[in-house]
Structure formats: structure tokens, C-alpha cells
Design a protein around this motif. Structure first.
Motif, PDB file in Angstrom:
ATOM      1  N   CYS A   1       0.623  -1.124  -0.074  1.00 42.39           N
ATOM      2  CA  CYS A   1       0.077   0.015  -0.070  1.00 42.39           C
ATOM      3  C   CYS A   1       0.911   1.372   0.105  1.00 42.39           C
ATOM      4  CB  CYS A   1      -0.904   0.032   1.256  1.00 42.39           C
ATOM      5  SG  CYS A   1      -0.055   0.232   2.750  1.00 42.39           S
ATOM      6  N   LYS A   2       0.388   2.362  -0.245  1.00 51.48           N
ATOM      7  CA  LYS A   2       0.972   3.753  -0.291  1.00 51.48           C
ATOM      8  C   LYS A   2      -0.073   4.741   0.578  1.00 51.48           C
ATOM      9  CE  LYS A   2       2.734   7.497  -2.991  1.00 51.48           C
ATOM     10  NZ  LYS A   2       3.063   7.981  -4.155  1.00 51.48           N
ATOM     11  N   PHE A   3       0.685   5.182   1.666  1.00 48.70           N
ATOM     12  CA  PHE A   3      -0.070   6.091   2.708  1.00 48.70           C
ATOM     13  C   PHE A   3      -0.523   7.410   1.827  1.00 48.70           C
ATOM     14  CE2 PHE A   3       1.221   3.360   5.960  1.00 48.70           C
ATOM     15  CZ  PHE A   3      -0.131   2.916   6.504  1.00 48.70           C
ATOM     16  N   VAL A   4      -1.548   7.790   1.912  1.00 49.42           N
ATOM     17  CA  VAL A   4      -1.661   9.292   0.980  1.00 49.42           C
ATOM     18  C   VAL A   4      -2.218  10.214   2.118  1.00 49.42           C
ATOM     19  CG1 VAL A   4      -2.395   8.138  -1.148  1.00 49.42           C
ATOM     20  CG2 VAL A   4      -4.261   8.356   0.446  1.00 49.42           C
ATOM     21  N   SER A   5      -2.214   9.880   3.593  1.00 51.63           N
ATOM     22  CA  SER A   5      -2.594  11.030   4.335  1.00 51.63           C
ATOM     23  C   SER A   5      -1.452  10.760   5.387  1.00 51.63           C
ATOM     24  CB  SER A   5      -3.767  10.763   5.028  1.00 51.63           C
ATOM     25  OG  SER A   5      -3.917   9.649   5.862  1.00 51.63           O
TER      26      SER A   5
ATOM     27  N   CYS B   1      -5.529   6.586   9.164  1.00 52.60           N
ATOM     28  CA  CYS B   1      -4.692   6.882   7.867  1.00 52.60           C
ATOM     29  C   CYS B   1      -5.176   6.577   6.778  1.00 52.60           C
ATOM     30  CB  CYS B   1      -3.141   6.254   8.119  1.00 52.60           C
ATOM     31  SG  CYS B   1      -2.246   6.673   9.284  1.00 52.60           S
ATOM     32  N   ILE B   2      -5.241   7.022   5.728  1.00 51.09           N
ATOM     33  CA  ILE B   2      -5.935   7.013   4.516  1.00 51.09           C
ATOM     34  C   ILE B   2      -4.657   6.296   3.591  1.00 51.09           C
ATOM     35  CG2 ILE B   2      -7.031   7.713   2.310  1.00 51.09           C
ATOM     36  CD1 ILE B   2      -8.258   9.871   4.069  1.00 51.09           C
ATOM     37  N   PHE B   3      -5.043   5.015   2.816  1.00 45.37           N
ATOM     38  CA  PHE B   3      -3.978   4.543   2.072  1.00 45.37           C
ATOM     39  C   PHE B   3      -4.523   3.944   0.702  1.00 45.37           C
ATOM     40  CE2 PHE B   3      -6.044   0.984   4.759  1.00 45.37           C
ATOM     41  CZ  PHE B   3      -6.346   0.090   3.653  1.00 45.37           C
ATOM     42  N   GLU B   4      -3.693   3.854  -0.133  1.00 44.90           N
ATOM     43  CA  GLU B   4      -4.106   3.322  -1.496  1.00 44.90           C
ATOM     44  C   GLU B   4      -3.452   2.213  -1.697  1.00 44.90           C
ATOM     45  OE1 GLU B   4      -2.939   2.003  -5.402  1.00 44.90           O
ATOM     46  OE2 GLU B   4      -1.637   2.931  -4.207  1.00 44.90           O
TER      47      GLU B   4
ATOM     48  N   GLY C   1      -5.123   0.405  -6.521  1.00 44.90           N
ATOM     49  CA  GLY C   1      -6.073   1.527  -7.312  1.00 44.90           C
ATOM     50  C   GLY C   1      -7.412   1.818  -6.368  1.00 44.90           C
ATOM     51  N   SER C   2      -7.537   1.199  -5.350  1.00 40.64           N
ATOM     52  CA  SER C   2      -8.610   1.874  -4.353  1.00 40.64           C
ATOM     53  C   SER C   2      -8.063   2.342  -3.262  1.00 40.64           C
ATOM     54  CB  SER C   2      -9.753   0.780  -4.464  1.00 40.64           C
ATOM     55  OG  SER C   2      -9.224  -0.545  -3.675  1.00 40.64           O
ATOM     56  N   TYR C   3      -9.049   2.911  -2.361  1.00 41.43           N
ATOM     57  CA  TYR C   3      -8.572   3.377  -1.158  1.00 41.43           C
ATOM     58  C   TYR C   3      -9.117   2.655  -0.003  1.00 41.43           C
ATOM     59  CZ  TYR C   3      -6.845   6.955  -4.459  1.00 41.43           C
ATOM     60  OH  TYR C   3      -6.005   7.514  -5.436  1.00 41.43           O
ATOM     61  N   GLY C   4      -8.480   2.706   1.340  1.00 36.84           N
ATOM     62  CA  GLY C   4      -8.964   2.276   2.495  1.00 36.84           C
ATOM     63  C   GLY C   4      -8.516   3.007   3.812  1.00 36.84           C
ATOM     64  N   ILE C   5      -8.789   2.960   4.778  1.00 38.68           N
ATOM     65  CA  ILE C   5      -8.456   3.534   6.016  1.00 38.68           C
ATOM     66  C   ILE C   5      -7.894   2.432   6.945  1.00 38.68           C
ATOM     67  CG2 ILE C   5      -9.452   5.076   7.785  1.00 38.68           C
ATOM     68  CD1 ILE C   5     -11.978   5.333   6.128  1.00 38.68           C
ATOM     69  N   LEU C   6      -6.909   3.048   7.843  1.00 35.97           N
ATOM     70  CA  LEU C   6      -6.165   2.072   8.532  1.00 35.97           C
ATOM     71  C   LEU C   6      -6.540   2.938  10.033  1.00 35.97           C
ATOM     72  CD1 LEU C   6      -4.289   0.191  10.027  1.00 35.97           C
ATOM     73  CD2 LEU C   6      -2.601   1.687   9.547  1.00 35.97           C
ATOM     74  N   PHE C   7      -7.453   2.409  11.012  1.00 42.08           N
ATOM     75  CA  PHE C   7      -7.657   2.541  12.055  1.00 42.08           C
ATOM     76  C   PHE C   7      -6.539   1.943  13.247  1.00 42.08           C
ATOM     77  CE2 PHE C   7     -11.592   2.936   9.800  1.00 42.08           C
ATOM     78  CZ  PHE C   7     -11.828   4.253  10.291  1.00 42.08           C
ATOM     79  N   LYS C   8      -5.527   2.793  13.640  1.00 46.88           N
ATOM     80  CA  LYS C   8      -4.663   2.284  14.308  1.00 46.88           C
ATOM     81  C   LYS C   8      -4.726   1.566  15.686  1.00 46.88           C
ATOM     82  CE  LYS C   8      -0.880   5.329  12.785  1.00 46.88           C
ATOM     83  NZ  LYS C   8       0.115   6.669  13.135  1.00 46.88           N
ATOM     84  N   ALA C   9      -5.545   2.325  16.534  1.00 47.63           N
ATOM     85  CA  ALA C   9      -6.063   1.958  17.930  1.00 47.63           C
ATOM     86  C   ALA C   9      -6.814   0.484  17.788  1.00 47.63           C
ATOM     87  CB  ALA C   9      -6.808   3.032  18.629  1.00 47.63           C
ATOM     88  N   LEU C  10      -7.426   0.442  16.668  1.00 52.64           N
ATOM     89  CA  LEU C  10      -8.517  -0.471  16.480  1.00 52.64           C
ATOM     90  C   LEU C  10      -7.919  -1.726  15.899  1.00 52.64           C
ATOM     91  CD1 LEU C  10     -11.793   1.173  15.604  1.00 52.64           C
ATOM     92  CD2 LEU C  10     -11.182   0.385  17.841  1.00 52.64           C
ATOM     93  N   ARG C  11      -6.589  -1.530  15.387  1.00 57.12           N
ATOM     94  CA  ARG C  11      -6.087  -2.686  14.397  1.00 57.12           C
ATOM     95  C   ARG C  11      -6.845  -3.103  13.358  1.00 57.12           C
ATOM     96  NH1 ARG C  11      -4.493  -2.007  19.985  1.00 57.12           N
ATOM     97  NH2 ARG C  11      -2.423  -2.596  20.150  1.00 57.12           N
TER      98      ARG C  11
END
Length: 232
Positions: A158-162, A169-172, A175-185
């Protein structure tokens, strides 16, 4: 190499007596277990221009100091760095990581030791906190959750875009996008676009439709032509 000794004046004992070229103190960790105090001293040892990692544990039991030495990493690395309870062995321009987990066993004064080693095959490794690490080659990374019981791949290639400093953190990826919620893993992905609205709310889109995600849950399904937050 010469012989180097490390003497602890507090306990009047030698911690190290090594035939080596250099000794570098990295960190110490103290722990109380019942009536026993443990002081752990970590050293980088250099032999023939290569470094290894040693730990010297000084157990204090009923007033008696008992040092014991253990080799954690052999002397085969170009360098060993330490930041925030994580060791980073370096070799041939690449980075790895080493973490020693110690968990107190039930009804026992002994600790259960579990070591995690990732050999230096990455351009860089970033500690994302919450036991999460981004392992980079180039500008893309794999994100792992590392604990004493597992090394779990959360996101691949992946590549972080935020900003990765934020807890979300938002990542690519592919070709699509996702969100990583760190505290929730926890991760959510497969969106065409993501817009952060604040306080854990995200406007997400897929196939021309929009919805609202809140901490990993689509509280408004992605099925509407337009979605707007009136207030937070």
C-alpha cells in the motif's frame, strides 16, 4: 580485537568482559517482580566491523546481584539502532527489526520470553504505534501488527496518502482506497474515494455512490447519489 570490560559501580560487578572492538550501550529496562528486581542492559558489540546485540540482566534477589549475559543477535550486522523499545539491525543498506517481548507467567516469578526478528530486507521501517509497523521498499509498504503471539499482515503493498502520524490513515492499494484505524488494528478498503470529515467520520464513495463511514463501519450505506454531513 581488544578486551573491553563494562563495570557497574552501583553493584560493584562487571556486566561485560568481552573480546571485541567496541561496546555501545543502547538502553536499559527495569522491572519489579514480587521481591525481585530485574535490570536489563542492552549493548551493541562490534567485532570485525560488524555488530551484534547482547543483553545483561542483573537480577536483585534478597540483596544479591546476579548478572547474566545473553546474545540476542549475532555479530553480522552493519549497525544496530534503538528507538522506543525496538531494535533495528542494518545490513547492506537495508533495515530489519528485533523486539523482545517478556510476559509474566501466572503464579511464577519467571518471565516468558518471546523474540520477534525481521531480517534487514526493507528500505526503512516506521513504527506506527499500537504494535503496528510499516515495512517499506520504495514508497510502498506492508503493514504488520506485531505482538508476542503473532506477526499479522494487515495491509499488503500500500501507499499512505495521508499523514501516518494520525491515529487514522488513508492508504491506496491496488487502485482503490482504504482507512487504517491504528488503535482498533482495523482496516476498511475498496473505496474509490475517501474524504475525512472529522471526529472519526469519513465520506466514502464507490461506483459513483456515496456513504458515511464511522470508525470502520459504514453507518450510511454507500448507495446514495450525494451525502452531506450537516453537523458534527
Amino acid at each position: 580485537g581488544s578486551r573491553i570490560q563494562v563495570y557497574n559501580i552501583k553493584i560493584s560487578k562487571f556486566l561485560l568482559d568481552e573480546k571485541c572492538d567496541d561496546v555501545q550501550f543502547l538502553c536499559d529496562v527495569n522491572k519489579e517482580i514480587y521481591d525481585r528486581r530485574i535490570e536489563k542492559n542492552y549493548f551493541a558489540i562490534t567485532r570485525n566491523n560488524l555488530k551484534g546485540l547482547l543483553v545483561v540482566e542483573v537480577g536483585v534477589f534478597r540483596g544479591v546481584y546476579c548478572p547474566s549475559k545473553e546474545e540476542l543477535l549475532p555479530t553480522e550486522y552493519d549497525d544496530i539502532e534503538y528507538h522506543d523499545y525496538v531494535f533495528y539491525p542494518k545490513k547492506n543498506g537495508k533495515t530489519g527489526l528485533f523486539i523482545r517481548f517478556r510476559e509474566q507467567c501466572s503464579f511464577s516469578e519467571l518471565d516468558e520470553v518471546k523474540d520477534v526478528l525481521i531480517e534487514p530486507t526493507y528500505d526503512k521501517i516506521v513504527n506506527l504505534d499500537y504494535g503496528l509497523f510499516a515495512l517499506y521498499n520504495g514508497d510502498r509498504c506492508d503493514v504488520y501488527q506485531i505482538t508476542s503471539s503473532q506477526k499479522k499482515l494487515l495491509i499488503k503493498d500500500c501507499k499512505f496518502v495521508s499523514s501516518i502520524v494520525s491515529d487514522e490513515c488513508i492508504f491506496e492499494q491496488n487502485g482503490s482506497y482504504g482507512i487504517l484505524f491504528k488503535a482498533l488494528r482495523k482496516t476498511v478498503n475498496n473505496y474509490d474515494n475517501i474524504e475525512y470529515l472529522g471526529n472519526g467520520y469519513y465520506k466514502v464513495g464507490r461506483n459513483g455512490k456515496s456513504g458515511i463511514n464511522f470508525y470502520g463501519n459504514d453507518i450510511v450505506p454507500v448507495q446514495y447519489d450525494t451525502v452531506d454531513m450537516l453537523s458534527l
